[in-house]
Motif scaffolding. Structure first.
Motif, PDB file in Angstrom:
ATOM      1  N   GLY A 121      46.273  39.636 -58.982  1.00  0.00           N
ATOM      2  CA  GLY A 121      46.416  38.607 -59.501  1.00  0.00           C
ATOM      3  C   GLY A 121      47.172  37.529 -58.416  1.00  0.00           C
ATOM      4  N   GLN A 122      48.062  38.424 -58.252  1.00  0.00           N
ATOM      5  CA  GLN A 122      49.163  37.852 -56.609  1.00  0.00           C
ATOM      6  C   GLN A 122      48.867  37.755 -55.483  1.00  0.00           C
ATOM      7  OE1 GLN A 122      51.439  41.741 -56.153  1.00  0.00           O
ATOM      8  NE2 GLN A 122      52.741  40.956 -57.595  1.00  0.00           N
ATOM      9  N   SER A 123      49.765  36.449 -54.835  1.00  0.00           N
ATOM     10  CA  SER A 123      48.842  35.081 -54.017  1.00  0.00           C
ATOM     11  C   SER A 123      49.892  36.687 -52.857  1.00  0.00           C
ATOM     12  CB  SER A 123      49.925  34.204 -53.421  1.00  0.00           C
ATOM     13  OG  SER A 123      50.027  32.768 -54.324  1.00  0.00           O
ATOM     14  N   THR A 124      48.545  36.783 -51.878  1.00  0.00           N
ATOM     15  CA  THR A 124      49.183  37.936 -50.527  1.00  0.00           C
ATOM     16  C   THR A 124      48.803  36.867 -49.287  1.00  0.00           C
ATOM     17  OG1 THR A 124      48.593  40.027 -49.282  1.00  0.00           O
ATOM     18  CG2 THR A 124      46.257  38.716 -50.628  1.00  0.00           C
ATOM     19  N   LEU A 125      49.224  37.040 -48.538  1.00  0.00           N
ATOM     20  CA  LEU A 125      49.459  36.446 -46.910  1.00  0.00           C
ATOM     21  C   LEU A 125      48.653  37.027 -45.638  1.00  0.00           C
ATOM     22  CD1 LEU A 125      50.720  33.702 -45.779  1.00  0.00           C
ATOM     23  CD2 LEU A 125      52.417  35.254 -45.156  1.00  0.00           C
ATOM     24  N   LEU A 126      47.609  37.068 -45.192  1.00  0.00           N
ATOM     25  CA  LEU A 126      46.254  37.129 -45.014  1.00  0.00           C
ATOM     26  C   LEU A 126      46.790  36.833 -43.431  1.00  0.00           C
ATOM     27  CD1 LEU A 126      43.856  36.512 -47.407  1.00  0.00           C
ATOM     28  CD2 LEU A 126      44.834  38.809 -46.756  1.00  0.00           C
ATOM     29  N   GLY A 127      47.735  35.795 -42.793  1.00  0.00           N
ATOM     30  CA  GLY A 127      48.449  35.447 -41.523  1.00  0.00           C
ATOM     31  C   GLY A 127      48.694  34.040 -41.793  1.00  0.00           C
ATOM     32  N   CYS A 128      49.426  33.651 -40.536  1.00  0.00           N
ATOM     33  CA  CYS A 128      49.466  32.046 -40.450  1.00  0.00           C
ATOM     34  C   CYS A 128      49.771  31.622 -38.712  1.00  0.00           C
ATOM     35  CB  CYS A 128      50.952  31.583 -41.069  1.00  0.00           C
ATOM     36  SG  CYS A 128      53.032  32.290 -40.256  1.00  0.00           S
ATOM     37  N   GLY A 129      50.124  30.729 -38.563  1.00  0.00           N
ATOM     38  CA  GLY A 129      50.252  29.522 -37.743  1.00  0.00           C
ATOM     39  C   GLY A 129      51.321  28.747 -37.796  1.00  0.00           C
ATOM     40  N   LEU A 130      51.638  28.285 -36.675  1.00  0.00           N
ATOM     41  CA  LEU A 130      52.616  26.793 -36.664  1.00  0.00           C
ATOM     42  C   LEU A 130      52.031  25.767 -35.166  1.00  0.00           C
ATOM     43  CD1 LEU A 130      56.264  28.657 -36.167  1.00  0.00           C
ATOM     44  CD2 LEU A 130      55.203  27.633 -37.693  1.00  0.00           C
TER      45      LEU A 130
END
Length: 595
Positions: free
Chosen positions: A264-273
């Motif tokens: 149930g934890q948040s998990t980062l799947l990518g990002c952008g600026l």
């Protein structure tokens, strides 16, 4: 004689090494049937070697089980005479029930593995008892996380104290220690241990090449960083996306793709600026991210009401279920109706329609009644919301799996997490460096949660076999949710039953207590006895992946003791070997800016 219970092994290593060296020099005489080497498995890697107790911990580290000194006795001369080493998971396992509403997890599993030895009158160590079988799994990769193997070195303690006096945030001090050690896997402590130590110390105390570097960094990460891809492959069912977080002095919005893991934890799947927030920019970002994720679009996505974002989703993810963040919509009520004489009544009516309507028709009829009651026919904002009711009203979305989410709170919590690493004056080059640190910390948090679910279990709240079934396979955090459903079951009652040709329908009443007031609401549960299929009108299972209390009441009424596998989701199980957890976390940092 002195009898010391559960003394740390390290104390023995410092004071009794010479005596314990002889501890292992007794194998062939004291065991039979070829058991000599197995006996030494507890003490050393190689048989017939004179090694001190340090080897016990080295071997335990390699195999993956915790060790503790159960008891020891010294003679009047101070010489160690008797010693018993056990697995740290030795001890009575708590029963299925507990008087505490929030019992603490326990590592005790009733493991019988142990070795005991004594010093005879001739000064020779003799093995008195050996039990080699474990009643639990072992894992070398998790060994460093057991409490008995965690310690703060004098060097780390000194650094923590100096940095704390300099008002350097503790997470930065810990990250420095991780870098200095060469990675989390080389750490002898976790961040919580550092927090505890600093708190104790405080109690005792009185009183330019950015653009090129970033482009190079992101290109390399797209090509090399496979962990996010594997995480997404496991948890691609629901993604939240939000751009409200401004990361640096250039005011470039940080746009994270965030999922939910098995804890149930948040998990980062990518990002952008992003430099712009128009449709074209979002299309570029979504397509680039989709390419990184092997072309597999998410099954569902949650965003705010941004029109450009919605257009891009329809272009790039045409088959993805899209919902608007409910929190963003409801928080606008004050802005839109703060002037209205009946604003309080309007707020209450909208909230009741949103949260209490079980059927689409029920919402639509109630909405029209509210519009007519308060003469809101000309309100364009409300008209737009009603036209798009399938994107944000829960009763229109509840049969889709959303991991229990109706907001972009996951993205915002990821933003809050990054607050400890970046601020409004952070340069772009600094941002990506700190982003890596934050990401590594997230990975470590998941590993620690994996370790807890691997090594601990919490007691059941009831005697129901169904609850025990969930406890045996779900991660601790998800079992806690299941447990709440079993404890809350007492507020649910079947008030009527209707027999059909193939299924039985139950009317289940829920009693809600709040502020000294009592409210009741009903749900309809259908049950097919032949295949144990159960469906509730609240559709909470379809929405969050955990059976609701209405269905638990009906299953219990029908004497169901074993839940069918279709109601135990793979994504919440702790016994699944997930590919992303086997990927080494390797960050090389920013490349040097080319000359």
């Amino acid at each position: 004689m002195e009898d010391v219970e559960d003394e740390p092994i390290d104390v023995l290593m410092e004071s009794d090494t010479e005596n314990i060296t002889e501890f292992v020099n007794v194998v062939e005489d004291e065991t039979s049937g070829g058991m000599g080497y197995k006996c030494l498995r507890w003490v050393c890697y190689l048989s017939m070697k004179k090694i001190c107790i340090t080897s016990t911990k080295k071997y335990a580290y390699a195999v993956g089980f915790p060790v503790k000194k159960r008891n020891s006795k010294k003679g009047e001369d101070g010489v160690l005479r008797y010693l018993t080493l056990t697995c740290s998971r030795e001890g009575r396992l708590n029963g299925n029930t507990s008087s505490s509403l929030k019992p603490q997890p326990t590592v005790k599993m009733g493991c019988k593995a142990r070795i005991a030895a004594s010093l005879d009158i001739l000064g020779n160590w003799r093995i008195n008892a050996v039990h080699l079988e474990y009643n639990h799994e072992t894992s070398p990769s998790k060994f460093r996380l057991y409490r008995c193997n965690r310690t703060l070195t004098a060097h780390v303690k000194k650094k923590l104290e100096v940095n704390d006096l300099a008002r350097i945030p503790l997470h930065k001090s810990y990250n420095f220690a991780v870098v200095e050690a060469g990675g989390y896997e080389n750490m002898t402590c976790i961040e919580k241990d550092c927090w505890n130590y600093v708190e104790r110390v405080r109690q005792l105390r009185l009183g330019e090449g950015d653009a090129v570097a970033i482009q190079s960094y992101f290109s390399r990460m797209q090509a090399q960083y496979n962990r996010c891809r594997l995480v997404y492959k496991e948890f691609d069912d629901v993604v939240t996306f939000d751009t409200t977080y401004l990361t640096n002095k250039y005011d470039l919005p940080f746009a994270p793709f965030v999922g939910v893991n098995h804890h149930g934890q948040s998990t980062l799947l990518g990002c952008g600026l992003l430099s712009n927030e128009d449709t074209e920019t979002f299309v570029w970002l979504f397509r680039t991210w989709l390419q990184c994720m092997y072309g597999e679009a998410p099954q569902a996505i949650i965003t705010d009401q941004d029109r450009a974002m919605q257009n891009a989703i329809e272009i790039v993810f045409p088959k993805t279920k899209h919902r608007w963040c409910l929190w963003h919509i409801l928080k606008k009520l004050l802005e839109k109706f703060g002037y209205h004489v009946d604003k309080g009544l309007i707020f209450g009516a909208i909230h009741e329609l949103v949260y209490d309507s079980q059927l689409e028709q029920e919402f639509e009829e109630g909405w029209m009644a509210m519009i007519n009651t308060y003469s809101l026919q000309q309100n364009n904002w409300l008209s737009g919301l009603y036209e798009n009711r399938g994107r944000w009203v829960p009763c229109f979305l509840k049969i889709t799996f959303w991991v229990g989410m109706s907001t972009t709170q996951r993205s915002e919590s990821m933003n809050a997490f990054l607050d400890g690493y970046v601020h409004s004056k952070t340069l772009l080059k600094q941002f990506v460096e700190q982003y890596e640190s934050a990401l590594r910390n997230k990975v470590e948090k998941e590993l620690q949660a994996d370790f807890k679910s691997f090594s601990q279990m919490i007691p059941c709240a009831t005697q129901f076999e169904m609850e025990e079934q969930f406890r045996s396979v779900y991660t601790i955090s998800k079992f806690r949710e299941v447990k709440e459903d079993f404890t809350g079951k007492i507020y649910y009652n079947v008030i009527s039953t209707s027999e059909g040709s193939s299924k039985t329908t139950y009317n289940v009443r829920e009693t809600i207590m709040y502020g000294g007031r009592c409210k009741r609401k009903n749900c309809v549960v259908s049950f097919v006895r032949n295949n144990c299929e159960v469906v509730c009108s609240c559709h909470l299972f379809e929405f969050r992946g955990i059976l609701c209390r209405h269905t638990i009441v009906v299953l219990d009424l029908n004497n169901v003791t074993c839940i069918p596998d279709r109601y135990i989701l793979r994504r919440w199980r702790r016994d699944v070997r997930r590919a992303h957890t086997r990927v080494p976390v390797n960050y090389a940092g920013l490349e040097t800016t080319p000359a």
